[in-house]
Structure formats: C-alpha cells, structure tokens
Design a protein around this motif. Structure first.
Motif, short mmCIF file in Angstrom:
data_model
loop_
_atom_site.label_atom_id
_atom_site.label_comp_id
_atom_site.label_asym_id
_atom_site.label_seq_id
_atom_site.Cartn_x
_atom_site.Cartn_y
_atom_site.Cartn_z
N ALA A 26 0.84 -1.20 0.00
CA ALA A 26 0.00 0.00 0.00
C ALA A 26 0.88 1.26 0.00
N PHE A 27 1.97 1.21 0.74
CA PHE A 27 2.88 2.36 0.77
C PHE A 27 3.45 2.62 -0.63
N LEU A 28 3.84 1.57 -1.31
CA LEU A 28 4.35 1.72 -2.67
C LEU A 28 3.29 2.26 -3.63
N GLN A 29 2.06 1.88 -3.43
CA GLN A 29 0.99 2.40 -4.28
C GLN A 29 0.74 3.89 -4.00
N ASP A 30 0.74 4.27 -2.74
CA ASP A 30 0.47 5.67 -2.38
C ASP A 30 1.67 6.58 -2.62
N TYR A 31 2.87 6.04 -2.46
CA TYR A 31 4.11 6.83 -2.58
C TYR A 31 5.11 6.08 -3.46
N PRO A 32 4.86 5.98 -4.75
CA PRO A 32 5.70 5.16 -5.62
C PRO A 32 7.09 5.74 -5.90
N ALA A 33 7.31 6.99 -5.60
CA ALA A 33 8.60 7.62 -5.87
C ALA A 33 9.19 8.20 -4.60
N PRO A 34 10.51 8.19 -4.46
CA PRO A 34 11.14 8.77 -3.27
C PRO A 34 10.75 10.23 -3.05
N GLU A 35 10.55 10.99 -4.12
CA GLU A 35 10.18 12.39 -3.98
C GLU A 35 8.84 12.54 -3.27
N GLN A 36 7.92 11.63 -3.53
CA GLN A 36 6.63 11.66 -2.86
C GLN A 36 6.77 11.25 -1.40
N ALA A 37 7.54 10.23 -1.14
CA ALA A 37 7.73 9.76 0.23
C ALA A 37 8.47 10.79 1.08
N ARG A 38 9.31 11.58 0.47
CA ARG A 38 10.10 12.59 1.19
C ARG A 38 9.20 13.65 1.84
N ARG A 39 8.01 13.86 1.32
CA ARG A 39 7.10 14.90 1.83
C ARG A 39 6.25 14.44 3.01
N ILE A 40 6.36 13.20 3.40
CA ILE A 40 5.54 12.67 4.49
C ILE A 40 6.03 13.19 5.83
N GLY A 41 5.08 13.62 6.64
CA GLY A 41 5.36 14.02 8.01
C GLY A 41 4.72 13.02 8.97
N VAL A 42 4.83 13.29 10.25
CA VAL A 42 4.30 12.37 11.26
C VAL A 42 2.79 12.21 11.12
N GLU A 43 2.07 13.31 10.95
CA GLU A 43 0.61 13.22 10.85
C GLU A 43 0.17 12.45 9.61
N ARG A 44 0.87 12.68 8.51
CA ARG A 44 0.52 11.95 7.27
C ARG A 44 0.82 10.47 7.43
N MET A 45 1.92 10.13 8.10
CA MET A 45 2.25 8.71 8.34
C MET A 45 1.20 8.09 9.26
N ARG A 46 0.78 8.83 10.26
CA ARG A 46 -0.26 8.33 11.18
C ARG A 46 -1.56 8.09 10.40
N ALA A 47 -1.93 9.01 9.54
CA ALA A 47 -3.14 8.86 8.74
C ALA A 47 -3.02 7.68 7.78
#
Length: 88
Positions: free
Chosen positions: A23-44
């Motif tokens: 699911a993480f790979l589907q939501d954030y398929p590129a490192p650039e997208q994953a780089r923008r995640i903060g604690v609240e977004r990870m919790r969500a």
C-alpha cells in the motif's frame, strides 16, 4: 530494482510482501513523494490501511528518512553539451 530506486520501502515495515508495504508503494511510488511525508501523514496512512504493527509513526518516519535516496547534485564544471566547450 527497488533497492536502487526506492530502498526506504524495504526498511519501513517488517517485510516487503506485507499489505502495508505494498500500500505504501501504491500511495508513494517515488522517493520524492515519500520525502514529503510528516508524522501526521504517516499516522493517517497507517490508520487508513489498518496497520496493526506496534511501531509508532515517528519511528516509521525515521526509518523512512534514514533510507531515502538523496537527489544527485547538479554537475560541476563545464557542460559537455556543446563541442566548442570541450576544446581548451
């Protein structure tokens, strides 16, 4: 291939073949997208996908940031795009 392109996913959860990893790979398929995640977004994200692991979002985020690839710096020195620039 994932190791050279988006290695953070390999270290984020207990196994790559788990539903949460996929699911993480589907939501954030590129490192650039994953780089923008903060604690609240990870919790969500973990809540939305029913993650039942005992790892707090803060810890997951630290794992993610530790293993994200950094963008390559721009090339230094003269450009190699034009032949006139190669002649001393």
């Amino acid at each position: 291939m994932l190791q050279s392109y988006h290695p953070a996913v390999l270290h984020l959860f207990s196994s790559l073949d788990r539903d949460i990893s996929l699911a993480f790979l589907q939501d954030y398929p590129a490192p650039e997208q994953a780089r923008r995640i903060g604690v609240e977004r990870m919790r969500a994200f973990t809540g939305r996908h029913g993650y039942s692991g005992r790892t707090r979002p803060e810890v997951l985020l630290e794992r993610l940031r530790t293993h994200l690839l950094r963008p390559s710096p721009p090339p230094q020195g003269p450009s190699t795009g034009h032949p006139d620039q190669l002649i001393p």
